[in-house]
Design a protein around this motif. Sequence first.
Motif, PDB file in Angstrom:
ATOM      1  N   LEU A 164       0.816  -1.215   0.000  1.00 59.43           N
ATOM      2  CA  LEU A 164       0.000   0.000   0.000  1.00 59.43           C
ATOM      3  C   LEU A 164       0.850   1.266   0.000  1.00 59.43           C
ATOM      4  O   LEU A 164       0.499   2.257  -0.644  1.00 59.43           O
ATOM      5  CB  LEU A 164      -0.932   0.006   1.210  1.00 59.43           C
ATOM      6  N   GLU A 165       1.967   1.236   0.696  1.00 59.66           N
ATOM      7  CA  GLU A 165       2.787   2.442   0.820  1.00 59.66           C
ATOM      8  C   GLU A 165       3.732   2.649  -0.359  1.00 59.66           C
ATOM      9  O   GLU A 165       4.205   3.758  -0.591  1.00 59.66           O
ATOM     10  CB  GLU A 165       3.603   2.381   2.122  1.00 59.66           C
ATOM     11  N   ASN A 166       3.979   1.590  -1.144  1.00 56.37           N
ATOM     12  CA  ASN A 166       4.997   1.699  -2.182  1.00 56.37           C
ATOM     13  C   ASN A 166       4.596   1.171  -3.557  1.00 56.37           C
ATOM     14  O   ASN A 166       5.038   1.709  -4.565  1.00 56.37           O
ATOM     15  CB  ASN A 166       6.256   0.933  -1.747  1.00 56.37           C
ATOM     16  N   LEU A 167       3.804   0.113  -3.590  1.00 56.08           N
ATOM     17  CA  LEU A 167       3.667  -0.637  -4.834  1.00 56.08           C
ATOM     18  C   LEU A 167       2.249  -0.759  -5.364  1.00 56.08           C
ATOM     19  O   LEU A 167       2.010  -1.483  -6.331  1.00 56.08           O
ATOM     20  CB  LEU A 167       4.232  -2.058  -4.626  1.00 56.08           C
ATOM     21  N   TYR A 168       1.307  -0.061  -4.738  1.00 55.77           N
ATOM     22  CA  TYR A 168      -0.092  -0.272  -5.116  1.00 55.77           C
ATOM     23  C   TYR A 168      -0.320  -0.019  -6.602  1.00 55.77           C
ATOM     24  O   TYR A 168      -0.924  -0.841  -7.296  1.00 55.77           O
ATOM     25  CB  TYR A 168      -1.015   0.624  -4.280  1.00 55.77           C
ATOM     26  N   GLU A 169       0.132   1.107  -7.113  1.00 60.79           N
ATOM     27  CA  GLU A 169      -0.119   1.443  -8.520  1.00 60.79           C
ATOM     28  C   GLU A 169       0.548   0.455  -9.462  1.00 60.79           C
ATOM     29  O   GLU A 169       0.003   0.126 -10.521  1.00 60.79           O
ATOM     30  CB  GLU A 169       0.369   2.868  -8.820  1.00 60.79           C
ATOM     31  N   MET A 170       1.738  -0.022  -9.093  1.00 57.96           N
ATOM     32  CA  MET A 170       2.450  -0.958  -9.957  1.00 57.96           C
ATOM     33  C   MET A 170       1.815  -2.342  -9.955  1.00 57.96           C
ATOM     34  O   MET A 170       1.826  -3.042 -10.969  1.00 57.96           O
ATOM     35  CB  MET A 170       3.916  -1.042  -9.530  1.00 57.96           C
ATOM     36  N   ILE A 171       1.244  -2.757  -8.814  1.00 51.68           N
ATOM     37  CA  ILE A 171       0.664  -4.102  -8.717  1.00 51.68           C
ATOM     38  C   ILE A 171      -0.830  -4.110  -9.007  1.00 51.68           C
ATOM     39  O   ILE A 171      -1.338  -4.996  -9.710  1.00 51.68           O
ATOM     40  CB  ILE A 171       0.949  -4.703  -7.326  1.00 51.68           C
ATOM     41  N   TYR A 172      -1.537  -3.091  -8.502  1.00 53.86           N
ATOM     42  CA  TYR A 172      -2.992  -3.091  -8.624  1.00 53.86           C
ATOM     43  C   TYR A 172      -3.525  -1.973  -9.522  1.00 53.86           C
ATOM     44  O   TYR A 172      -4.722  -1.689  -9.514  1.00 53.86           O
ATOM     45  CB  TYR A 172      -3.629  -2.963  -7.235  1.00 53.86           C
ATOM     46  N   GLY A 173      -2.624  -1.347 -10.292  1.00 54.78           N
ATOM     47  CA  GLY A 173      -3.053  -0.235 -11.145  1.00 54.78           C
ATOM     48  C   GLY A 173      -4.135  -0.596 -12.132  1.00 54.78           C
ATOM     49  O   GLY A 173      -4.987   0.223 -12.481  1.00 54.78           O
ATOM     50  N   GLU A 174      -4.132  -1.844 -12.601  1.00 52.15           N
ATOM     51  CA  GLU A 174      -5.133  -2.284 -13.584  1.00 52.15           C
ATOM     52  C   GLU A 174      -6.322  -2.997 -12.935  1.00 52.15           C
ATOM     53  O   GLU A 174      -7.247  -3.426 -13.625  1.00 52.15           O
ATOM     54  CB  GLU A 174      -4.471  -3.223 -14.601  1.00 52.15           C
ATOM     55  N   TYR A 175      -6.290  -3.138 -11.610  1.00 49.21           N
ATOM     56  CA  TYR A 175      -7.373  -3.837 -10.902  1.00 49.21           C
ATOM     57  C   TYR A 175      -8.606  -2.935 -10.851  1.00 49.21           C
ATOM     58  O   TYR A 175      -8.516  -1.787 -10.425  1.00 49.21           O
ATOM     59  CB  TYR A 175      -6.925  -4.184  -9.491  1.00 49.21           C
ATOM     60  N   GLU A 176      -9.720  -3.436 -11.275  1.00 56.44           N
ATOM     61  CA  GLU A 176     -10.941  -2.623 -11.311  1.00 56.44           C
ATOM     62  C   GLU A 176     -11.944  -3.147 -10.292  1.00 56.44           C
ATOM     63  O   GLU A 176     -12.495  -4.235 -10.451  1.00 56.44           O
ATOM     64  CB  GLU A 176     -11.550  -2.619 -12.710  1.00 56.44           C
ATOM     65  N   LEU A 177     -12.161  -2.362  -9.239  1.00 60.82           N
ATOM     66  CA  LEU A 177     -13.199  -2.689  -8.267  1.00 60.82           C
ATOM     67  C   LEU A 177     -14.534  -2.261  -8.853  1.00 60.82           C
ATOM     68  O   LEU A 177     -14.646  -1.197  -9.466  1.00 60.82           O
ATOM     69  CB  LEU A 177     -12.930  -1.944  -6.956  1.00 60.82           C
ATOM     70  N   ASP A 178     -15.552  -3.078  -8.680  1.00 68.73           N
ATOM     71  CA  ASP A 178     -16.869  -2.776  -9.263  1.00 68.73           C
ATOM     72  C   ASP A 178     -17.333  -1.385  -8.846  1.00 68.73           C
ATOM     73  O   ASP A 178     -17.238  -1.008  -7.674  1.00 68.73           O
ATOM     74  CB  ASP A 178     -17.902  -3.808  -8.806  1.00 68.73           C
ATOM     75  N   GLU A 179     -17.827  -0.636  -9.822  1.00 67.88           N
ATOM     76  CA  GLU A 179     -18.291   0.726  -9.549  1.00 67.88           C
ATOM     77  C   GLU A 179     -19.381   0.750  -8.491  1.00 67.88           C
ATOM     78  O   GLU A 179     -19.461   1.671  -7.688  1.00 67.88           O
ATOM     79  CB  GLU A 179     -18.801   1.376 -10.839  1.00 67.88           C
ATOM     80  N   ASP A 180     -20.267  -0.289  -8.510  1.00 71.35           N
ATOM     81  CA  ASP A 180     -21.352  -0.292  -7.531  1.00 71.35           C
ATOM     82  C   ASP A 180     -20.822  -0.478  -6.113  1.00 71.35           C
ATOM     83  O   ASP A 180     -21.402   0.031  -5.145  1.00 71.35           O
ATOM     84  CB  ASP A 180     -22.399  -1.363  -7.867  1.00 71.35           C
ATOM     85  N   VAL A 181     -19.667  -1.167  -5.956  1.00 72.90           N
ATOM     86  CA  VAL A 181     -19.057  -1.302  -4.632  1.00 72.90           C
ATOM     87  C   VAL A 181     -18.477   0.029  -4.174  1.00 72.90           C
ATOM     88  O   VAL A 181     -18.648   0.434  -3.020  1.00 72.90           O
ATOM     89  CB  VAL A 181     -17.952  -2.391  -4.654  1.00 72.90           C
ATOM     90  N   ILE A 182     -17.804   0.722  -5.107  1.00 72.90           N
ATOM     91  CA  ILE A 182     -17.253   2.048  -4.782  1.00 72.90           C
ATOM     92  C   ILE A 182     -18.374   3.002  -4.399  1.00 72.90           C
ATOM     93  O   ILE A 182     -18.273   3.749  -3.415  1.00 72.90           O
ATOM     94  CB  ILE A 182     -16.457   2.604  -5.978  1.00 72.90           C
ATOM     95  N   ASP A 183     -19.476   2.980  -5.163  1.00 71.70           N
ATOM     96  CA  ASP A 183     -20.628   3.850  -4.859  1.00 71.70           C
ATOM     97  C   ASP A 183     -21.229   3.502  -3.502  1.00 71.70           C
ATOM     98  O   ASP A 183     -21.675   4.382  -2.754  1.00 71.70           O
ATOM     99  CB  ASP A 183     -21.692   3.716  -5.953  1.00 71.70           C
ATOM    100  N   LEU A 184     -21.243   2.211  -3.185  1.00 72.17           N
ATOM    101  CA  LEU A 184     -21.776   1.757  -1.900  1.00 72.17           C
ATOM    102  C   LEU A 184     -20.956   2.322  -0.746  1.00 72.17           C
ATOM    103  O   LEU A 184     -21.505   2.851   0.237  1.00 72.17           O
ATOM    104  CB  LEU A 184     -21.762   0.223  -1.867  1.00 72.17           C
ATOM    105  N   VAL A 185     -19.630   2.241  -0.868  1.00 73.72           N
ATOM    106  CA  VAL A 185     -18.740   2.769   0.174  1.00 73.72           C
ATOM    107  C   VAL A 185     -18.916   4.281   0.290  1.00 73.72           C
ATOM    108  O   VAL A 185     -18.973   4.830   1.401  1.00 73.72           O
ATOM    109  CB  VAL A 185     -17.268   2.424  -0.143  1.00 73.72           C
TER     110      VAL A 185
END
Length: 641
Positions: A164-185
């Motif tokens: 989380l502090e160093n590598l998130y964009e490099m490892i999870y940059g292409e990971y797509e969390l469902d928009e409805d989950v983001i809207d829920l949060v």
Amino acid sequence: MKYFYTENRSTRILKLIERRHSISVDAIAEKFEVSSKTVKNDVKELNGLLKGSALIDNKQGIYKIYIIDNNKFEEIKTNIYNQKEFLNSPQRRMAFILYKLMNSEEPYLTDDLACEMNVGRTTVISDLKKMREILNNYDLKIIGKTNNGLALKGTELNIRFLVLENLYEMIYGEYELDEDVIDLVKEITDQYQFDTTTFESFIHSLVVTLDRLLNGHTINTLSEKYGELLRSWEFTLVNTISDAVEKRLTISIPIKERIFLALPIIGMNTPTNIEGISPHVEITEEVSNLVNHILERIKYDMGLNITLDDILKDFVYHMAFLVNRLKYGVHIHNPIVDEIRKKYKVAYKMAELARDVIEKSLDVKMTQDEVGFIAAYFGVFISEQQIEKSKIYKVAVICGTGRVTARLVASQLKGIFDANTVIDLYSDSTVTSEILDKYNLVLSTVQANFKTTATVIYLEKIFDEEALKKRIKSIKYIDKLDMPSMQGMDSILLSILDEDTFFILDNQLSYLENVDYMIESLYAKGYVDDGFKERIRKREEKSTMIFNESIAFPHTINYENDEIVVSLGIIPEKAGENNQRKLVFLVGLPEQTKDDTLLVKIYDEIIAIANDKNTIEALSKVKSYRELILHFTKENDIFDL
């Protein structure tokens, strides 16, 4: 603190030069921990990539960027910043290796890693060496031999902190969390008015949690301190979010995973709008005491009375979240910490004292990022105090060659003074001492002996505005001491010093013996009280006041004087030796300072000297007060005021 960067070094150098406008080769090399030769090679590569749209020029070791074709430059710059070649830098290769190791159930062969990345085996071994150094900061290790297979050893919690502090964009940059989950949060957290950074930090933690859960990597153990979070409002909020996500995705989020999800909220940076969280945040006695101890330490060490007033509430909230971050191992990145340290030197010194208090009170270590955040609050205090202390300034302009010349001078002055400054025009033939005594400053194009209590500066009809601006800025502070300005001197320290408080010390004596000599001389002349030496001694026993290898800064309360007393002692070099301690600034602080802005400027100037080796060397060669005056007469730009 970030140990990996999503961008390669050349990209970061281009952004740095763009932001700073001009910066030295050495400063870039120091920031990125590489040699000057490496920096020059990177800039040469950048100039090639820019294809004539812009030029990064090097003049006498200073880089400046000149944009030739703005549209083309913006297009090329965007392409440079958006490079996505996954393995085009050591950082991205290390991220790839870590991702493989953290998801592998079996040891991973070095040859397999090299093959998958299409690089040589020696490259992988070099990357692994760098990785091991970084992983130590998270109590993680790469175990095994390169020939028999490698594995990642450490707790799941620390692996996630690293990612989380160093590598998130490099490892999870292409990971797509469902928009409805983001809207829920977002719907659940809206009432708390979280900043975008806090919301994104939580989403990142949720993405990592879901990925690790689905791949069978759960948090199985947590230390007892994390159990305290079960009673927090942050955990209650995360429970609500987790229950909703469980229903939406038909998965189970265990208690320990929920505690992990509470960390980005409990350790958030203080939001811009604290009204959304203030009903929920409890300011503990521990936090209140910590704030008081910090302010007391700054008062004791620097003599500054910090009354945070309007920002006190914000600072207390910041301290509450800071304590949480330090307690639960949450780190946040401060992208402007270098700029804060450079621009707000006194505020940063105050923040370093705060760090000392916090580390001793909580038995923790603070990062430079956190020190920078605290310095920002003290920077606000100093800036706002200086604004509040400023007064309407009255300037008389005297000219002997007609009103139009006087008006020309006055028009130039408007670029120097603020809008509240009163500027009046006079002829040299009509002005009187009674008139001039009503002004703070007199500027004259006529050389005449004006008998006035106001400071007089003689000008050419067309003058250097920057030089005058610097001169006047110094005078405005000196004026608060009710002291006359020394013609041609821009240093506040020099304007407070006089022959009685200047000393050439004995290089055969110890540092403390020289300080004793200075104090005894000042006491004999009525500058300090009879207990001053004892207080300095006690402070030295508690914590040395040696500022750095070249400068000492002994200071304490002085009951003899209502004004600040500054004394300078110069320790001559021994023949054939380079003694480390060269300058001693001895400062007596009044029990109640009339104006802390002046004290801040004195600290600022001493810190500026401490950071300038050329200035230290020049001053250390001075052999008398007269030479000191002559030196500043010749080099009146020596301090950046």
